[in-house]
Design a protein around this motif. Structure first.
Motif, PDB file in Angstrom:
ATOM      1  N   ASP A  27       2.064   1.605 -10.709  1.00 14.39           N
ATOM      2  CA  ASP A  27       2.180   1.201  -9.297  1.00 14.39           C
ATOM      3  C   ASP A  27       2.406   2.409  -8.401  1.00 14.39           C
ATOM      4  OD1 ASP A  27       1.790  -1.468  -9.777  1.00 14.39           O
ATOM      5  OD2 ASP A  27       3.926  -1.982  -9.816  1.00 14.39           O
ATOM      6  N   GLN A  28       3.289   3.307  -8.847  1.00 15.52           N
ATOM      7  CA  GLN A  28       3.581   4.510  -8.056  1.00 15.52           C
ATOM      8  C   GLN A  28       2.335   5.389  -7.949  1.00 15.52           C
ATOM      9  OE1 GLN A  28       6.927   6.386  -9.982  1.00 15.52           O
ATOM     10  NE2 GLN A  28       8.407   4.941  -9.153  1.00 15.52           N
ATOM     11  N   LEU A  29       1.623   5.526  -9.063  1.00 15.33           N
ATOM     12  CA  LEU A  29       0.405   6.338  -9.068  1.00 15.33           C
ATOM     13  C   LEU A  29      -0.654   5.737  -8.160  1.00 15.33           C
ATOM     14  CD1 LEU A  29      -0.206   7.408 -12.776  1.00 15.33           C
ATOM     15  CD2 LEU A  29       0.207   8.890 -10.815  1.00 15.33           C
ATOM     16  N   ASP A  31      -0.177   3.809  -5.488  1.00 15.72           N
ATOM     17  CA  ASP A  31       0.202   4.057  -4.088  1.00 15.72           C
ATOM     18  C   ASP A  31      -0.165   5.479  -3.673  1.00 15.72           C
ATOM     19  OD1 ASP A  31       1.173   1.532  -3.876  1.00 15.72           O
ATOM     20  OD2 ASP A  31       3.295   2.063  -3.841  1.00 15.72           O
ATOM     21  N   ALA A  32       0.172   6.441  -4.521  1.00 19.07           N
ATOM     22  CA  ALA A  32      -0.075   7.847  -4.182  1.00 19.07           C
ATOM     23  C   ALA A  32      -1.570   8.165  -4.182  1.00 19.07           C
ATOM     24  CB  ALA A  32       0.658   8.751  -5.170  1.00 19.07           C
ATOM     25  N   ALA A  33      -2.290   7.655  -5.186  1.00 21.67           N
ATOM     26  CA  ALA A  33      -3.708   7.994  -5.328  1.00 21.67           C
ATOM     27  C   ALA A  33      -4.551   7.353  -4.226  1.00 21.67           C
ATOM     28  CB  ALA A  33      -4.200   7.561  -6.707  1.00 21.67           C
ATOM     29  N   GLU A  35      -3.494   6.525  -1.231  1.00 21.49           N
ATOM     30  CA  GLU A  35      -3.193   7.258   0.013  1.00 21.49           C
ATOM     31  C   GLU A  35      -3.919   8.599   0.040  1.00 21.49           C
ATOM     32  OE1 GLU A  35       0.836   7.219   1.221  1.00 21.49           O
ATOM     33  OE2 GLU A  35       0.584   8.805   2.707  1.00 21.49           O
ATOM     34  N   GLN A  36      -3.920   9.284  -1.077  1.00 21.18           N
ATOM     35  CA  GLN A  36      -4.590  10.580  -1.176  1.00 21.18           C
ATOM     36  C   GLN A  36      -6.092  10.421  -0.874  1.00 21.18           C
ATOM     37  OE1 GLN A  36      -4.952  12.216  -5.165  1.00 21.18           O
ATOM     38  NE2 GLN A  36      -4.159  14.192  -4.466  1.00 21.18           N
ATOM     39  N   ARG A  65       0.705  -0.405   4.851  1.00 24.58           N
ATOM     40  CA  ARG A  65       1.492   0.783   4.514  1.00 24.58           C
ATOM     41  C   ARG A  65       0.843   2.044   5.080  1.00 24.58           C
ATOM     42  NH1 ARG A  65       1.213   4.244   0.041  1.00 24.58           N
ATOM     43  NH2 ARG A  65      -0.568   3.173  -0.898  1.00 24.58           N
TER      44      ARG A  65
ATOM     45  N   ASP B  22      11.890   2.589  -3.988  1.00 21.71           N
ATOM     46  CA  ASP B  22      11.264   2.712  -5.317  1.00 21.71           C
ATOM     47  C   ASP B  22       9.761   2.473  -5.278  1.00 21.71           C
ATOM     48  OD1 ASP B  22      13.277   3.260  -6.991  1.00 21.71           O
ATOM     49  OD2 ASP B  22      13.355   1.310  -7.965  1.00 21.71           O
ATOM     50  N   GLY B  23       9.286   1.855  -4.190  1.00 19.37           N
ATOM     51  CA  GLY B  23       7.909   1.404  -4.160  1.00 19.37           C
ATOM     52  C   GLY B  23       7.724   0.133  -4.977  1.00 19.37           C
ATOM     53  N   LEU B  82       1.394  13.915  -8.030  1.00 17.71           N
ATOM     54  CA  LEU B  82       0.797  13.418  -6.795  1.00 17.71           C
ATOM     55  C   LEU B  82       1.856  13.391  -5.698  1.00 17.71           C
ATOM     56  CD1 LEU B  82      -1.406  10.488  -8.135  1.00 17.71           C
ATOM     57  CD2 LEU B  82      -2.216  12.464  -6.846  1.00 17.71           C
ATOM     58  N   PRO B  83       1.427  13.529  -4.430  1.00 27.01           N
ATOM     59  CA  PRO B  83       2.412  13.503  -3.346  1.00 27.01           C
ATOM     60  C   PRO B  83       3.099  12.143  -3.252  1.00 27.01           C
ATOM     61  CG  PRO B  83       0.167  13.461  -2.482  1.00 27.01           C
ATOM     62  CD  PRO B  83       0.056  13.723  -3.949  1.00 27.01           C
ATOM     63  N   GLU B  84       4.316  12.144  -2.733  1.00 27.67           N
ATOM     64  CA  GLU B  84       5.086  10.914  -2.536  1.00 27.67           C
ATOM     65  C   GLU B  84       4.323   9.991  -1.583  1.00 27.67           C
ATOM     66  OE1 GLU B  84       8.591   8.656  -3.207  1.00 27.67           O
ATOM     67  OE2 GLU B  84       7.923  10.505  -4.150  1.00 27.67           O
ATOM     68  N   PRO B  85       4.025   8.755  -1.996  1.00 27.49           N
ATOM     69  CA  PRO B  85       3.268   7.863  -1.099  1.00 27.49           C
ATOM     70  C   PRO B  85       4.110   7.365   0.072  1.00 27.49           C
ATOM     71  CG  PRO B  85       3.878   6.715  -3.112  1.00 27.49           C
ATOM     72  CD  PRO B  85       4.320   8.138  -3.281  1.00 27.49           C
ATOM     73  N   SER B  86       3.439   7.028   1.182  1.00 27.21           N
ATOM     74  CA  SER B  86       4.133   6.442   2.332  1.00 27.21           C
ATOM     75  C   SER B  86       4.513   5.004   2.006  1.00 27.21           C
ATOM     76  CB  SER B  86       3.219   6.444   3.554  1.00 27.21           C
ATOM     77  OG  SER B  86       2.735   7.737   3.800  1.00 27.21           O
ATOM     78  N   ARG B  87       5.607   4.553   2.589  1.00 31.92           N
ATOM     79  CA  ARG B  87       6.056   3.169   2.391  1.00 31.92           C
ATOM     80  C   ARG B  87       5.881   2.403   3.687  1.00 31.92           C
ATOM     81  NH1 ARG B  87       5.849   3.862  -2.763  1.00 31.92           N
ATOM     82  NH2 ARG B  87       7.414   5.222  -3.667  1.00 31.92           N
ATOM     83  N   ASP B  88       5.713   1.091   3.556  1.00 29.20           N
ATOM     84  CA  ASP B  88       5.677   0.236   4.738  1.00 29.20           C
ATOM     85  C   ASP B  88       7.105  -0.239   5.008  1.00 29.20           C
ATOM     86  OD1 ASP B  88       5.365  -1.621   6.695  1.00 29.20           O
ATOM     87  OD2 ASP B  88       4.092  -2.982   5.539  1.00 29.20           O
TER      88      ASP B  88
END
Lengths: 77, 160
Positions: A27-29, A31-33, A35-36, A65, B22-23, B82-88
């Protein structure tokens, strides 16, 4: 790590906890991928195709988001 | 609303903020534990603090559990950069299955709504040997049974 060195959890509790942790990491990957990719100018259909999901699914999951983060999104095609 | 209703609401809101950070799409039991540790003025908070479990210490224990569980299948968090993603910030996480179970166990630990206090909710979170919370506590060297005994002790002597 080469496949032959990858440990296999013997304890079911460890194996199940690994599933939970991998889902969280995935899930974290995601979100990051996503967005990237969107910051790099990818379109929703292209991101959806790369993830193997529908563009509606990826749009629903990530658009709010990214909009609130100020990412310039390409129009849906 | 009674004091316990306000408290439960505060823990859910606090747990939601932890889940957002935490996302995570859902508020899970470990998010509630972080919220209880961040909410001062309760016996539950004092019991956690006396055991060295401030919010930050719990966060670190949870991070260790995450890394430990991934390492069991040969995955290292450090290998992803990977960069920290943005949160809503407007997204409201739902209450997840583990948080629901913890609330049910906490309610069951009390003799009823009038008796229900924060320490019961802490007991509800601690009263399982399965899942992220007990695994993180074990990795941090915390004796969960002892922590439960201390929480029960406060229930006999303290009003809140």
């Amino acid at each position: 790590m080469p496949a032959e060195e990858t440990p296999v959890p013997k304890d079911p509790a460890d194996a199940l906890a690994a599933v939970v942790a991998l889902r969280r990491l995935a899930d974290q990957l995601e979100d990051a991928a996503v967005e990237q990719a969107m910051r790099a100018g990818w379109s929703w259909p292209d991101v959806a195709e790369a993830l193997g999901v529908t563009r509606q699914a990826v749009h629903k999951k990530h658009s709010k988001r990214l909009i609130s983060a100020g990412v310039t999104l390409r129009r849906r095609q | 609303m009674s004091a316990i209703d306000h408290y439960i609401n505060a823990i859910i809101v606090g747990g939601g903020a932890e889940a957002l950070e935490d996302g995570s799409a859902a508020i899970e039991a470990h998010h509630l534990l972080l919220a209880i540790a961040a909410h001062e003025g309760t016996a539950a908070h004092r019991v956690l603090l006396a055991a060295g479990l401030g919010r930050q210490a719990i966060r670190e224990a949870l991070d260790r559990e995450f890394e430990h569980s991934l390492s069991a299948v040969g995955v290292s968090v450090a290998s992803f950069d990977l960069p920290e993603p943005s949160r809503d910030p407007k997204r409201a996480p739902k209450i997840g299955a583990s948080a629901r179970l913890a609330f049910e166990r906490g309610f069951a630990a009390s003799t009823g709504k009038k008796d229900l206090r924060p320490a019961h909710l802490l007991l509800g979170l601690l009263d399982t040997h399965i899942g992220t919370v007990p695994r993180a506590l074990a990795l941090a060297g915390v004796d969960r049974a002892d922590l439960m005994a201390r929480a029960r002790e406060t229930l006999a002597h303290e009003s809140w």
